[in-house]
Design an enzyme around this catalytic site. Structure first.
Site, short mmCIF file in Angstrom:
data_model
loop_
_atom_site.label_atom_id
_atom_site.label_comp_id
_atom_site.label_asym_id
_atom_site.label_seq_id
_atom_site.Cartn_x
_atom_site.Cartn_y
_atom_site.Cartn_z
N TYR A 242 7.99 11.53 8.02
CA TYR A 242 8.37 10.41 7.40
C TYR A 242 9.63 10.52 6.58
CZ TYR A 242 3.47 10.20 8.50
OH TYR A 242 2.10 10.25 9.19
N ASP B 264 6.06 16.05 9.79
CA ASP B 264 5.94 16.01 8.35
C ASP B 264 5.99 17.53 7.74
OD1 ASP B 264 3.50 16.30 9.33
OD2 ASP B 264 2.74 14.49 8.83
N ASP C 44 0.71 -1.22 0.01
CA ASP C 44 0.08 -0.09 -0.01
C ASP C 44 0.88 1.44 -0.05
OD1 ASP C 44 -1.65 2.08 0.46
OD2 ASP C 44 -2.91 1.05 2.09
N ASP D 161 1.63 19.50 12.91
CA ASP D 161 2.01 18.31 11.85
C ASP D 161 1.24 19.05 10.58
OD1 ASP D 161 1.78 14.92 11.50
OD2 ASP D 161 0.41 16.01 10.20
N HIS E 174 -5.78 12.29 13.34
CA HIS E 174 -6.90 12.18 12.21
C HIS E 174 -7.82 10.94 12.92
CE1 HIS E 174 -4.42 14.10 9.29
NE2 HIS E 174 -3.61 13.00 9.42
C1 X5A Z 1 -0.44 11.33 11.10
C2 X5A Z 1 -0.26 11.66 9.67
C3 X5A Z 1 -1.15 11.33 7.38
C4 X5A Z 1 -2.04 10.63 6.59
C5 X5A Z 1 -1.63 10.84 5.00
C6 X5A Z 1 -2.47 10.10 4.13
N1 X5A Z 1 -1.30 11.06 8.89
N2 X5A Z 1 -2.33 10.10 2.74
O1 X5A Z 1 0.57 12.12 9.25
ZN ZN Z 2 0.89 14.38 9.24
#
Ligand code: X5A
Ligand code: ZN
EC number: 3.5.1.48
Length: 694
Positions: A305, A265, A20, A172, A135
């Site tokens: 990330y 991120d 994925d 974030d 989220h």
């Molecule tokens: C916690 C976070 C990001 C989800 C991205 C989905 N979630 N495309 O950074």
């Molecule tokens: Zn994020």
């Protein structure tokens, strides 16, 4: 009081079992790489290590439905195909047999952190967790998030600790819509989020991520969204958002606790965010939040990330929580037009609900010819020289991230050089009382031109100050406090400026409070930024010599610091800061402490405070504590700024905005700018007003 680091190795267990591309970035190495780096830097060892516990069913039930919690519990016994099928029912989610355990640890880590801070075991801390939380919704997993760690922590702080005002700062790069939904009608939780939005074309593609989503019912004005409509936002954009939007509201809200949805991120190199903020920026964001809630800041990991950028940014955050001064920011401090548009539209959307935003966005006063063309030129030794974004693209992430930390914290953080002996009584333990003095002949040579420095007491005080200043410039001491007889304050400050400039300071910021006249032969050469708070009227002699009346109310003082002092200071990027409390400064301890604490974000914390000899030992004590990294005391609920205070600020903004881009809170008419200004982000002077250099 220390810093907690909450962690449990088990949280590295959950991982993606199938193919994925959307979810594969959320992997166990995010935690291991971060922790390794914290150890390498010796930061983990300086923290109080707490082993995460699992949140209970009741605790999860603070924000999630019982049905949803049991659904996630059942994933423990599912096979891979069933896991994948269930995951497919949510947006950007994977489940693993260990996910339930990990997610309970992640939520539990946040609870432990909040408990440690609210019981006074530590001042602040970070929970290093997976899966992330912001989220996640009452009955839905979303965007790699299973339980809403920060929301659960906030609900717990209200329920178990009886808190009434909690600020959540979500830095974030994604909108934490889960947190927004859970508290949108709750005025006891102020939720701030900035996020990549691109006019709705970025995940999670929600209309309610825009600036005009401000909460509902009782909670109107307690949801603050700052959508970024372009990628590439950097240090200047983030700091501007804090100074001009988040912090005014946060001070007015006066939180008892700050929770950070600390996703990285939003940092340079991240594949999701595509932003440009360097790791040091997170030291500054953390630093700026620590002036709130008596420093009670609980950060919990969300996204991030790019392993290198993530690890480095987490180190910056922890280092700052530990009280180390923030390293200076690199790059031009010029917010981009798109960022300014976003900040302005969020300010406009929030203005009906916040006194601190009202009255402010009036038509600018037209710039007078005398200040429109300052004689100022860029100071010597500009790293890299003027830079246009178009001509010189930002360096690749790796090269930026490889830079070693420029500013290791000196072993002695604060020295106090005072002539009054009773000060020792109120000094915190690791503040050094300085014995040394500069050589007599040298001190006399510096004093000679000044009549007021002829007296023996003034000379003695000057000798101590010079010795302290040398220690700071040599890097042995980070910050300090010196005292001088009131009659010699202006001359002593003058000598300190000259000495600083001749002894290695490239750019010196001097914030003079009260009746301190500008040194008569202060050059407008861009090496000194002189800011007098306590002048008779608002006036900008040049972009480097500014004077404003002392604000009369707390609200006015705050808008002076956030709206004028810090934007100028961040734009100037000094390597030495002098802050002088001169005759008639009229500041109370908490106000002085707040100013000193915030100025400590500049120049790697190299701040020298100059007091009058007959200041109270309490004032010196409180300054010593903030200069070594303690949080300033809360100012309490802030009054509005007086009309005079607002007028002075507006006037100076009008005068100085063309040269100091960090002052801008709204778009400047095109006609004001040099032809290339829209693209030009080239320099610490703002890039406007001197078209010839574009
Ligand atoms: C916690 C976070 C990001 C989800 C991205 C989905 N979630 N495309 O950074
Ligand atoms: Zn994020």
């Amino acid at each position: 009081m220390g810093t907690a680091l909450v962690y449990h190795e088990d949280m590295t267990a959950t991982r993606l079992l199938w193919d994925d591309p959307e979810c594969e970035i959320e992997r166990p190495e995010r935690l291991t790489a971060t922790l390794d780096r914290l150890r390498q830097r010796g930061l983990e060892q300086r923290c109080l290590r707490l082993s995460a516990r699992e949140a209970s069913k009741e605790e999860l039930g603070l924000v999630h439905s019982p049905e949803y919690v049991s659904l996630v519990r059942k994933t423990q016994v599912l096979g891979e195909e069933e896991l994948q099928a269930l995951s497919g029912q949510f947006d950007a989610i994977y489940f693993h047999p260990s996910t339930f355990h990990c997610a309970r640890l992640a939520a539990g880590a946040g609870l432990q952190l909040v408990d440690a801070v609210l019981t006074g075991a530590v001042r602040n801390g970070l929970a290093l967790v997976r899966p992330p939380g912001h989220h996640s919704q009452r009955a839905a997993a979303n965007g790699f998030c299973v339980f809403n760690n920060v929301a659960i922590a906030a609900a717990h702080a209200k329920q178990k600790h009886g808190l009434h005002r909690i600020l959540i700062v979500d830095w974030d790069v994604h909108h934490g819509q889960g947190i927004q939904y859970l508290f949108e009608d709750d005025p006891s939780v102020l939720y701030f989020s900035w996020h990549r939005y691109e006019h709705g074309r970025f995940w999670p593609f929600l209309r309610e991520s825009d600036a005009d989503a401000v909460g509902r019912g009782q909670g109107l004005g307690f949801t603050v969204n700052l959508p970024w409509n372009q990628v590439g936002m950097g240090n200047a954009d983030y700091v501007a958002a804090f100074l001009h939007l988040l912090l005014p509201l946060a001070f007015e809200f006066d939180p008892e606790l700050v929770l950070v949805s600390a996703g990285f991120d939003s940092a340079i190199g991240d594949p999701e965010g595509q932003m440009q903020a360097t790791p040091e920026c997170f030291a500054h964001l953390t630093h700026l939040l620590q002036v709130l809630a008596s420093g009670r800041v609980c950060a919990m990991l969300e996204g991030g990330y790019h392993l290198e950028s993530l690890a480095e940014s987490v180190c910056m955050t922890v280092q700052t929580l530990l009280g180390d001064p923030a390293p200076p920011l690199s790059g031009p401090m010029v917010p981009c037009q798109s960022a300014l548009e976003s900040i302005q539209s969020a300010r406009a959307a929030q203005a009906p609900y916040w006194k601190s935003l009202q009255l402010q966005d009036v038509t600018p006063v037209l710039t007078s010819p005398s200040t429109h063309s300052p004689e100022g030129r860029p100071p010597p030794l500009l790293p890299g020289g003027p830079m246009c974004k178009a001509a010189a693209p930002a360096p690749a992430p790796s090269s930026l991230l490889d830079q070693p930390c420029l500013c290791p914290a000196p072993s002695v953080r604060t020295t106090v050089a005072l002539t009054a002996p009773d000060i020792t009584l109120v000094l915190p333990p690791d503040v050094i009382q300085q014995e040394g003095s500069a050589l007599r002949e040298e001190t006399e040579a510096w004093a000679r031109p000044h009549e007021s420095l002829a007296r023996k007491e003034a000379l003695t005080a000057l000798g101590k100050l010079l010795y302290l200043l040398d220690g700071m410039l040599d890097g042995q001491v980070n910050s300090g406090i010196a005292a001088t007889p009131a009659s010699a304050a202006a001359a002593t400050l003058d000598v300190a400026i000259q000495r600083g400039l001749s002894h290695g300071a490239q750019r010196l910021l001097c914030v003079a409070l009260g009746q301190l006249d500008r040194p008569p032969d202060l050059a407008h050469d861009g090496r000194t930024l002189w800011l007098n708070i306590g002048g008779k009227e608002a006036a900008a002699l040049s972009m480097f010599q500014v004077s404003t009346p002392l604000p009369v109310m707390t609200g006015g003082f705050l808008s002076c610091i956030l709206g004028l002092v810090l934007p100028l200071a961040y734009g100037f990027q000094p390597d030495l800061v002098l802050v002088a409390l001169g005759p008639g400064h009229g500041l109370q301890g908490p106000h002085a402490a707040l100013l000193a604490a915030m100025l400590r974000g500049l120049a790697g914390g190299r701040v020298l405070a100059l007091l009058e000899e007959d200041s109270t030992p309490q004032l010196a004590g409180i300054l010593a504590r903030v200069l070594r990294g303690e949080a300033p005391p809360s100012l309490g609920p802030s009054s509005v700024a007086s009309p005079e205070d607002v007028q002075a600020l507006m006037y100076l903004r009008g005068q100085l905005e063309p040269q100091w881009a960090m002052l801008q809170v709204r778009l400047i008419a095109e006609a004001w700018l040099c032809p290339g200004a829209r693209l030009c982000r080239r320099g610490r002077w703002g890039g406007q007003g001197r078209a010839s250099e574009c």
